[in-house]
Design a protein around this motif. Structure first.
Motif, PDB file in Angstrom:
ATOM      1  N   GLU A  37       0.831  -1.207   0.000  1.00  0.00           N
ATOM      2  CA  GLU A  37       0.000   0.000   0.000  1.00  0.00           C
ATOM      3  C   GLU A  37       0.861   1.251   0.000  1.00  0.00           C
ATOM      4  O   GLU A  37       1.829   1.360   0.739  1.00  0.00           O
ATOM      5  N   ASP A  76      -1.671  -2.356 -10.430  1.00  0.00           N
ATOM      6  CA  ASP A  76      -2.599  -3.128  -9.603  1.00  0.00           C
ATOM      7  C   ASP A  76      -1.974  -4.452  -9.182  1.00  0.00           C
ATOM      8  O   ASP A  76      -1.148  -5.022  -9.894  1.00  0.00           O
ATOM      9  N   GLN A 122      -3.814  -0.419  -7.276  1.00  0.00           N
ATOM     10  CA  GLN A 122      -4.881  -0.783  -6.341  1.00  0.00           C
ATOM     11  C   GLN A 122      -4.877  -2.284  -6.081  1.00  0.00           C
ATOM     12  O   GLN A 122      -4.559  -3.080  -6.964  1.00  0.00           O
TER      13      GLN A 122
END
Ligand SMILES: [Zn+2]
Length: 480
Positions: A119, A125, A471
């Motif tokens: 993170e 992704d 993400q």
């Protein structure tokens, strides 16, 4: 913001056709024939990429990476920042990395540790598999919570006794549980107990050079592990996926299983298609003119230590045939780089202490394209094994893995004439050597888009954000 990729040749796992690709809000919203462009009112683009003469392919999905992996007293040299930026430069827009449930600790703690690594760092992704180091009642119960989080695949090891190895009973219980949950078990299928005996015997006999890493992990250990994993999955009535299959006889076990109609799947890696056991021998002894000792020359093989080990050259043809014939479904990298200085160097004088792993997340598409230019696989198969199949097997399709209306606009404009010399000075992985130093590949990406944003253009990072733009992908359950 509307982006148009115009006049390119769109390639999917099944089709090849010239089309305009329209992108809005990170998604592909339209595929039209270039002749229609003027006729479609209100379709002007804010940003246009001319892909004339180039291929428009789905962003690569590398479903086997180890960013910042702790191993053998050190840590893989790429983290989620450097590793994902390197991936993007090579045309890969999604990775699936491996979180680890450590012995005596929970899966939740393992997942949280890997979230903390990724993170705010990952540039593309990412998803996670979960490595299981035990399958006790707590772990079996925790599997459900992982699946709810979108961690829908688990990895177990028959190798590395005392670290990762789990016995057949635990593998079998985890497979049954995965079947209930719609999860997929992936297997490192080398039988590690006898391998460890061979390693100890080699060291006791003074055989300490990197080549003994390969010579103590024979093909039969992988073939037998593969057969056993398939048998356990058959008994449990579940699919199984072999990671990093390296050798002919292991492939034959997979082929037999598939011929019997079993849902057996396997990936191989570029290093098993392009490198050989001889790379582990370093440079031949007695030919140096720089005053290097034979030991020094043999040590250069350390950069090629990975597990399973590189195999003799004749395996290449079998693996390419496996890819062509659908017996192998995926090419992933097992990207796990360690620098020669300070990291691989831990195994000087003891090959068993050389950290296992090679860099590769950036060069997968470059290398595999040679399979297309040499007629070993079709361009559609190239797309399938680098993007579509991993998306389907690991619960990301159709969001990822294709050029289709509604899919994420993860797109590579692949220039078949844009050659590139591979080397530490042209690549972005944080490692002090390249297994392919000096090799020139015929093609490379001109543009890489991730969820509609142009992030790499002609080898330059052009995305607005970098760290943290990636993400987490909550993956779906197994549904082939
Ligand atoms: Zn791995």
């Amino acid at each position: 913001m509307r982006t148009l990729i115009k006049d390119g040749t769109v390639v999917t796992a099944s089709d090849t056709y010239v089309a305009d690709v329209w992108i809005e809000d990170g998604k592909i919203v339209g595929l039209t024939h270039p002749a229609q462009r003027g006729a479609l009112g209100g379709t002007a683009a804010d940003h246009t990429i001319d892909a004339t003469g180039q291929y428009v392919i789905p962003g690569g999905i590398d479903c086997h990476t180890h960013m910042e992996l702790p191993f053998g007293g050190t840590t893989a040299s790429d983290d989620f920042d450097t590793g994902t930026v390197a991936a993007a430069h090579g045309g890969t827009t999604t990775i699936v990395d491996f979180a680890i449930q450590s012995k005596g600790s929970s899966m939740r703690a393992g997942l949280d540790a890997w979230f903390a690594k990724a993170e705010g760092k990952a540039a593309i992704d990412y998803g996670f598999h979960m490595i299981m180091t035990e399958a006790n009642p707590t772990a079996l119960a925790d599997m459900a919570a992982m699946v709810r989080e979108g961690v829908t695949s688990f990895k177990m090891f028959m190798a590395y006794p005392g670290v990762f190895l789990v016995d057949d009973q635990q593998i079998f219980r985890a497979m049954q549980r995965a079947g209930e949950l719609g999860a997929l078990i992936t297997m490192h299928a080398e039988i590690g107990l006898p391998i460890d005996v061979l390693v100890q015997q080699a060291l006791a006999a003074g055989r300490t050079a990197p080549i003994y890493h390969a010579l103590t992990r024979p093909e039969v250990a992988e073939a037998t592990g593969t057969e056993r994993a398939i048998a356990l999955a058959e008994m449990a009535g579940v699919p199984v996926y072999m990671v990093h299959l390296s050798a002919q006889r292991a492939l034959e076990r997979v082929m037999e299983a598939r011929d019997r109609g079993l849902p057996t799947y396997a990936e191989t890696c570029p290093q098993y298609l392009f490198c050989t056991e001889d790379d582990l021998r370093g440079e031949p002894p007695g030919q140096g003119n720089g005053g290097e000792s034979d030991e020094e020359r043999a040590w250069k093989g350390a950069g090629y230590v990975c597990t399973p080990p590189l195999r003799p050259r004749h395996h290449h043809d079998h693996l390419w045939r496996g890819l062509r014939n659908y017996d192998l479904q995926v090419v992933a990298t097992d990207h796990c780089p360690f620098c020669m200085k300070d990291q691989k160097a831990l195994g000087r004088g003891d090959f068993s202490k050389i950290p296992n792993g090679m860099p590769g997340v950036e060069t997968r598409l470059h290398l595999l394209w040679e399979g297309v230019t040499q007629g070993k696989i079709s361009i559609n198969r190239f797309v399938e094994i680098t993007a579509t199949a991993p998306a389907k097997l690991f619960g990301m399709y159709p969001r990822k893995g294709s050029i289709a209306v509604g899919s994420d606009a993860d797109i590579v404009v692949w220039d078949p004439t844009r050659s590139k010399r591979l080397g530490t000075d042209t690549l972005h992985m944080r490692v002090d050597y390249s297994p392919f130093e000096g090799r020139t590949v015929p093609a490379s990406p001109s543009h890489v888009l991730a969820r509609g944003e142009l992030i790499v253009h002609n080898d330059q990072w052009v995305g607005k954000a970098k760290q943290g733009r990636g993400q987490f992908i909550r993956r779906g359950t197994f549904a082939l």
